[in-house]
Write an enzyme that holds these catalytic residues in place. Structure first.
Site, PDB file in Angstrom:
ATOM      1  N   HIS A 336      -0.544  -4.829   1.399  1.00 52.29           N
ATOM      2  CA  HIS A 336      -1.053  -5.850   1.311  1.00 52.29           C
ATOM      3  C   HIS A 336      -0.562  -6.307   2.511  1.00 52.29           C
ATOM      4  CE1 HIS A 336      -2.714 -10.349   0.287  1.00 52.29           C
ATOM      5  NE2 HIS A 336      -3.276  -9.010  -0.470  1.00 52.29           N
ATOM      6  N   ASP A 413       6.732  -4.680  -4.264  1.00 43.31           N
ATOM      7  CA  ASP A 413       5.856  -5.533  -4.499  1.00 43.31           C
ATOM      8  C   ASP A 413       4.877  -5.214  -5.544  1.00 43.31           C
ATOM      9  OD1 ASP A 413       3.471  -7.247  -4.255  1.00 43.31           O
ATOM     10  OD2 ASP A 413       2.672  -6.736  -2.755  1.00 43.31           O
ATOM     11  N   GLN A 416       0.174  -6.139  -8.182  1.00 41.01           N
ATOM     12  CA  GLN A 416      -0.784  -4.754  -8.972  1.00 41.01           C
ATOM     13  C   GLN A 416      -0.456  -4.274  -9.759  1.00 41.01           C
ATOM     14  OE1 GLN A 416      -4.014  -5.498  -8.329  1.00 41.01           O
ATOM     15  NE2 GLN A 416      -3.667  -7.039  -6.676  1.00 41.01           N
ATOM     16  N   LYS A 439      -2.124 -12.413 -11.887  1.00 40.25           N
ATOM     17  CA  LYS A 439      -2.607 -10.932 -11.403  1.00 40.25           C
ATOM     18  C   LYS A 439      -2.242 -10.597 -12.931  1.00 40.25           C
ATOM     19  CE  LYS A 439      -4.193 -11.176  -6.954  1.00 40.25           C
ATOM     20  NZ  LYS A 439      -3.272 -10.102  -6.320  1.00 40.25           N
ATOM     21  N   CYS A 577      -7.682  -8.215   1.762  1.00 42.15           N
ATOM     22  CA  CYS A 577      -6.018  -8.174   2.996  1.00 42.15           C
ATOM     23  C   CYS A 577      -5.461  -7.138   2.887  1.00 42.15           C
ATOM     24  CB  CYS A 577      -5.596  -8.778   1.883  1.00 42.15           C
ATOM     25  SG  CYS A 577      -6.569 -10.360   1.780  1.00 42.15           S
TER      26      CYS A 577
END
Length: 619
Positions: A336, A413, A416, A439, A577
């Site tokens: 991202h 990260d 997700q 999220k 993004c």
């Protein structure tokens, strides 16, 4: 016929009426046959001797809360009465889909196991729980004649007395021949060929219970999310934009309301009751996050606005201190923008280099190429666990282990991944991990940075202000230890509490159960989209979750998004993004339906039908 309801009121049962009703009931069967055949070529009369062998040793009174007893299932398996077929209710996948899947060419239809000669009757509803004790030495028929009228078998809906049962069963036990499975007017439930054909289509049973906690009940989950009852353009809302944000369950909404109604205060700096309540709620949420992530301590959990702010915190604090000229930072092609831009800025300011792990044509990172990038100048490896654009699940354990072996720090990260996969940061060994609350069914504006304690303790604060200080004079400032050192000013107290409630909600359902359901749902969705002529899926890695990005030749992605919106379907269209990875696949944008555990196969059917309709318009 007129149905009279037998009761157990004073005055006794009218057994003559019950006997008459039984005769009329069986007379209504096809061809008026009072002796229907049962499966496997055995009549009820033939099955009775087997049942008599397992008759319980006590009689139950009508007044007892009797419950039918099921045959014990083999160890590790659910009872046949509890086990849905593949694609059944528990999995949320229609049988029509399961039946359409090809079977291996060398597979044979599974055969039903035959009971042994000493087994009880193979029908759970005819087991010993239905029959009261008979003399052990008498035949089944003689045993029935010995029953007293005020005793019946263990049956929850209260059948009439034994004399009436004898009158009814006497007809069934008659010598009428059983029906052939080849008869045109046979009963559908004893057609052996049909049973075998169904088994061949449906495959092996999925031995899970039908509802939470033993299985996954998507309809029960959906009732927890009020917004899913919303209508858009006159259609029921189909929310397939979960990679952008998720909806909030009532547990989170009500927790936020309770905070503002009963606990609202600033934290840490007052002696009054509401400050104590607010502080307890805020720090309790920090403890919940630590448990959810498998952190060693809640002191390793820093509250921020979201994953983007978390990455910037690490870049500004740790990066400014440890990255110098000629050093290298490694990211992957899947990232991202939030995990690219801060490192670009740091590299430009320090004279460092940004290196990129390439991906293969499915969208999976190439570990051999990654290994070549690692060298003594590598200071940081920052990689996503799940791609927001493709849904690829990266081999994050291997990536972290290889970085540690090269002496580099690691940032993962997890924006997700946390709503789909179990995370255990102590097992992973990453130095930093970031995610956004919105999220994972929590409010917007709240997120988390995890940092290993020994790393955080060496990092300077990235913002100055209240709460992060221990002492201030005009000559110098002493800073609090982590995590307070990185939480300057008044934080997002209420939404941190809401994040804790969201993680508790997910934990109650179970991430493993969620992952299994979502995997089946994703496979179902990909199967449907692949059937649309011309549609191209973007990213086809074997290990993936949630995301089904696609393009449709002749249609702009924004036009597809608008057309789906008219049908009540919310998807994301654009570059997400994540422009570098889309350009790797030769596109500037894609349509991105993305799933959560409250989505259903019916919603996917609606999506596939609408996309198919759009595709036909170009033809």
């Amino acid at each position: 016929m007129t149905i009279l309801t037998p009761t157990s009121e004073a005055g006794g049962l009218d057994l003559g009426v019950l006997s008459q009703l039984a005769g009329e009931l069986f007379a209504t069967l096809p061809n008026g046959d009072p002796s229907p055949a049962f499966g496997g070529g055995r009549s009820l009369g033939q099955a009775l001797p087997d049942m008599a062998a397992t008759t319980p040793e006590r009689e139950l009174d009508l007044r007892e809360a009797a419950v039918p007893q099921l045959e014990a299932a083999p160890a590790g398996q659910a009872h046949a009465a509890q086990a849905p077929r593949q694609g059944g209710v528990a999995q949320g996948v229609p049988q029509a889909y399961a039946a359409a899947l090809p079977l291996p060419s060398d597979s044979a239809p599974p055969q039903a196991a035959s009971p042994g000669p000493d087994a009880a009757a193979g029908y759970y509803f005819l087991q010993d729980a239905w029959i009261t004790r008979a003399d052990a030495d008498s035949s089944a028929d003689a045993g029935l004649s010995d029953l007293s009228d005020d005793r019946i078998g263990a049956r929850a809906d209260a059948l009439p007395g034994a004399a009436s049962l004898q009158a009814v069963l006497g007809q069934i036990f008659s010598s009428s021949p059983t029906r052939s499975s080849e008869s045109q007017d046979g009963y559908y439930f004893v057609q052996t060929e049909q049973v075998h054909a169904h088994e061949a289509r449906a495959g092996e049973p999925q031995l899970v219970e039908r509802s939470i906690p033993g299985g996954f009940d998507v309809n029960a989950v959906r009732r927890d999310f009020p917004i899913l009852a919303e209508r858009v353009n006159g259609r029921p809302l189909v929310w397939l934009d979960n990679a952008a944000t998720t909806h909030k369950p009532k547990a989170v909404i009500e927790r936020l309301s309770y905070f503002y109604e009963h606990e609202n205060s600033n934290i840490h700096r007052a002696a009054h009751e509401l400050a104590a309540r607010a502080t307890d709620a805020y720090e309790g949420a920090r403890d919940t996050v630590a448990r959810f992530l498998g952190a060693a301590s809640s002191e390793e959990i820093i509250f921020v606005r979201g994953a983007t702010e978390g990455i910037n915190l690490v870049a500004k604090s740790w990066g400014q201190q440890h990255v110098g000229e000629g050093d290298e930072i490694i990211v992957s092609h899947l990232e991202h923008h939030a995990n690219i831009v801060p490192w670009q800025q740091l590299a430009a300011a320090k004279g460092a280099k940004l290196r990129v792990i390439p991906v293969d044509d499915t969208g999976q990172v190439l570990l051999d190429e990654y290994r070549k990038l690692l060298n003594p100048r590598t200071r940081l490896v920052a990689v996503t666990q799940v791609s927001n654009a493709l849904g690829t699940i990266t081999p994050i354990h291997e990536i972290v282990a290889m970085a540690k072996a090269a002496g580099a720090r690691t940032l993962v990260d997890g924006a997700q991944s946390v709503s789909h996969l179990r995370v255990n940061l102590q097992a992973l060994g990453a130095d930093f991990f970031v995610f956004s609350g919105h999220k994972v069914f929590a409010p917007t504006g709240i997120g988390v940075v995890y940092g290993r304690r020994e790393v955080l303790e060496q990092m300077p604060p990235w913002q100055g202000g209240g709460n992060m200080i221990a002492d201030v004079t005009f000559e110098r400032t002493l800073f609090n230890p982590p995590p307070a050192r990185f939480e300057a000013g008044t934080g997002n107290i209420a939404d941190a509490v809401g994040l804790g409630a969201a993680l508790d909600y997910v934990q109650r359902i179970g991430l493993e159960r969620i992952a299994k359901y979502e995997h089946d749902l994703l496979e179902y969705g990909l199967h449907g989209l692949r059937s649309i002529p011309g549609l191209r899926l973007i990213g086809t890695a074997a290990q993936r979750t949630s995301v089904m990005s696609f393009v449709l030749p002749g249609h702009r992605t924004e036009d597809i998004g608008r057309a789906l919106n008219e049908a009540g379907i919310a998807v994301r269209s654009g570059h997400h993004c994540a422009q570098p990875i889309l350009r790797r696949f030769g596109v500037e944008a894609s349509v991105r339906p993305s799933l959560a555990f409250y989505n259903t196969c019916e919603e996917i059917d609606h999506l596939v039908a609408e996309v198919r309709r759009i595709a036909r318009q170009s033809n």
